[in-house]
Scaffold this active site. Structure first.
Site, short mmCIF file in Angstrom:
data_model
loop_
_atom_site.label_atom_id
_atom_site.label_comp_id
_atom_site.label_asym_id
_atom_site.label_seq_id
_atom_site.Cartn_x
_atom_site.Cartn_y
_atom_site.Cartn_z
N SER A 103 -12.97 -6.09 36.79
CA SER A 103 -13.59 -5.92 35.72
C SER A 103 -13.18 -6.74 34.55
O SER A 103 -12.16 -7.38 34.74
CB SER A 103 -13.04 -4.60 35.24
OG SER A 103 -13.03 -4.14 33.90
N ASP A 122 -10.69 7.77 52.52
CA ASP A 122 -10.01 7.69 51.26
C ASP A 122 -9.55 5.88 51.34
O ASP A 122 -8.95 5.52 52.27
CB ASP A 122 -8.67 8.41 51.52
CG ASP A 122 -7.98 8.16 49.98
OD1 ASP A 122 -8.17 7.33 49.32
OD2 ASP A 122 -6.94 9.07 49.85
N ASN A 172 -15.80 -1.76 46.09
CA ASN A 172 -16.27 -1.14 44.93
C ASN A 172 -15.54 -0.20 44.49
O ASN A 172 -15.24 0.14 43.36
CB ASN A 172 -17.67 -0.93 44.91
CG ASN A 172 -18.12 0.07 43.99
OD1 ASN A 172 -18.30 -0.62 42.94
ND2 ASN A 172 -18.47 1.42 44.17
N TYR A 231 -5.10 0.46 35.12
CA TYR A 231 -6.34 -0.16 35.53
C TYR A 231 -6.67 -1.68 35.41
O TYR A 231 -7.08 -2.29 36.30
CB TYR A 231 -7.44 0.65 34.66
CG TYR A 231 -8.87 0.25 34.99
CD1 TYR A 231 -9.46 0.83 36.20
CD2 TYR A 231 -9.49 -0.55 34.18
CE1 TYR A 231 -10.76 0.70 36.55
CE2 TYR A 231 -11.03 -0.91 34.49
CZ TYR A 231 -11.38 -0.43 35.68
OH TYR A 231 -12.93 -0.57 36.09
N VAL A 232 -6.01 -2.18 34.29
CA VAL A 232 -6.10 -3.53 34.02
C VAL A 232 -5.07 -4.49 35.04
O VAL A 232 -5.67 -5.36 35.59
CB VAL A 232 -5.56 -4.00 32.64
CG1 VAL A 232 -5.40 -5.20 32.45
CG2 VAL A 232 -6.63 -3.39 31.64
N ALA A 233 -4.04 -3.92 35.16
CA ALA A 233 -3.12 -4.54 36.22
C ALA A 233 -3.89 -4.54 37.57
O ALA A 233 -3.89 -5.36 38.41
CB ALA A 233 -1.96 -3.86 36.35
N SER A 234 -4.44 -3.35 37.99
CA SER A 234 -5.16 -3.50 39.19
C SER A 234 -6.22 -4.29 39.47
O SER A 234 -6.57 -4.99 40.22
CB SER A 234 -5.96 -2.02 39.55
OG SER A 234 -6.94 -1.54 38.74
N GLY A 250 -19.83 4.39 47.42
CA GLY A 250 -21.32 4.25 47.43
C GLY A 250 -22.07 5.47 47.02
O GLY A 250 -23.51 5.19 47.10
N THR A 251 -21.34 6.57 46.66
CA THR A 251 -22.25 7.53 46.26
C THR A 251 -22.58 7.81 44.89
O THR A 251 -23.42 8.75 44.53
CB THR A 251 -21.18 8.75 46.54
OG1 THR A 251 -19.81 8.55 46.10
CG2 THR A 251 -21.34 9.70 47.77
#
Ligand code: NAP
Length: 247
Positions: free
Chosen positions: A142, A63, A90, A155-158, A13-14
């Site tokens: 995304s 974390d 998020n 990133y796409v796999a995640s 949230g930062t």
């Protein structure tokens, strides 16, 4: 105020989208515990700036890749607020590279931060949600999790994984009055997209019918909808917030 007296956890949230989500929830009467990875000073500032007489905001360093730390955040939030209504997953990172050059370490790091984190927080919050027979979970995926993107295999796999996890959890938890949905942003102006050069930016814009990049607030408004009672009959869905890039 759509979330008067509600209580939420928002991971990451930062900055960027997470910070805008915290603000949107707070502006709608929701008390928030947000997490972050390293921005101690920013977190303190946000706590002070966003807290009001009626709405409390706490930042906690945790974390998102650690299940134990997710459990601690849920415990902390229950101690502060007594109950939790909303979880927004998020927190996320990128470590882009072409597949040939992508290290195993960078693949694992992105999967852990973006996908395992969603498992961690969903599992950690499940007991309170099940016993109160209510909960709203909003996961940030995304558009590239739907259409793919060269140089972003990890990133796409995640993010594709987040969509799958959302649907599976939605089916598993619907009978307990727990809604699980997803927001899939397109290209949003944050630190994450600041790395784009002018040529990449123009290439993206040429494919966005609404001729601008998104703002974090554009995403936060969709999260507000999925966190509120306005979306009680919606679960397992992906709301795309991308100016029309994917349709
Ligand atoms: P950002 O500006 O880079 O902010 C990331 C936030 O996540 C920060 O608050 C950061 O904390 C936190 N974070 C990172 N790793 C963490 C970890 N291991 N544990 C806890 N917190 C962690 O990112 P953003 O652009 O706002 O993106 C937010 C989400 O939207 C991500 O899931 C991202 O994949 C997704 N998204 C973004 C875009 C875009 O165009 N920006 C598009 C589609 C999807 P610190 O400040 O302490 O580092």
């Amino acid at each position: 105020m759509k979330l008067h007296n509600k209580k939420a956890i928002v991971t990451g949230g930062t900055r960027g989208i997470g910070k805008a989500i915290v603000k949107e929830l707070v502006d709608n009467g929701c008390n928030v515990v947000f997490t972050y990875h390293s921005s101690d000073e920013t977190a303190k500032k946000i706590e002070k700036e966003f807290s009001t007489e009626n709405v409390k905001v706490y930042g906690i360093k945790a974390d998102a890749t650690s299940f134990t730390q997710a459990e601690e955040v849920v415990k902390f939030t229950l101690e502060k607020f007594g109950s939790i209504d909303i979880l927004v997953n998020n927190a996320g990172i990128t470590k882009d590279n072409l597949l040939l050059r992508m290290s195993e370490t960078d693949f694992d790091a992105v999967i852990n931060a973006n996908l395992k984190s969603v498992f961690n927080y969903t599992k950690a919050i499940l007991k309170p949600f099940l016993s109160q027979k209510f909960g709203k979970i909003v996961n940030i995926s995304s558009v590239v999790g739907i259409i793919g993107n060269p140089g972003q295999a990890n990133y796409v796999a995640s993010k594709a994984g987040v969509i799958g996890l959302t649907k599976s959890n939605a089916k598993e938890l619907a009978s307990r009055n727990i809604n699980v949905n997803c927001v899939a942003p397109g290209f949003i102006e944050t630190d994450m997209t600041e790395k784009l050069n002018e040529q990449q930016r123009q290439a993206i814009l040429s494919n966005v019918p609404i001729k601008r990049l998104g703002k974090p607030e554009d995403v936060a408004k969709a999260v507000l909808f999925l966190s509120s009672n306005d979306s009680d009959y919606i679960t397992g869905q992906v709301i795309i917030v991308d100016g029309g890039l994917v349709m």
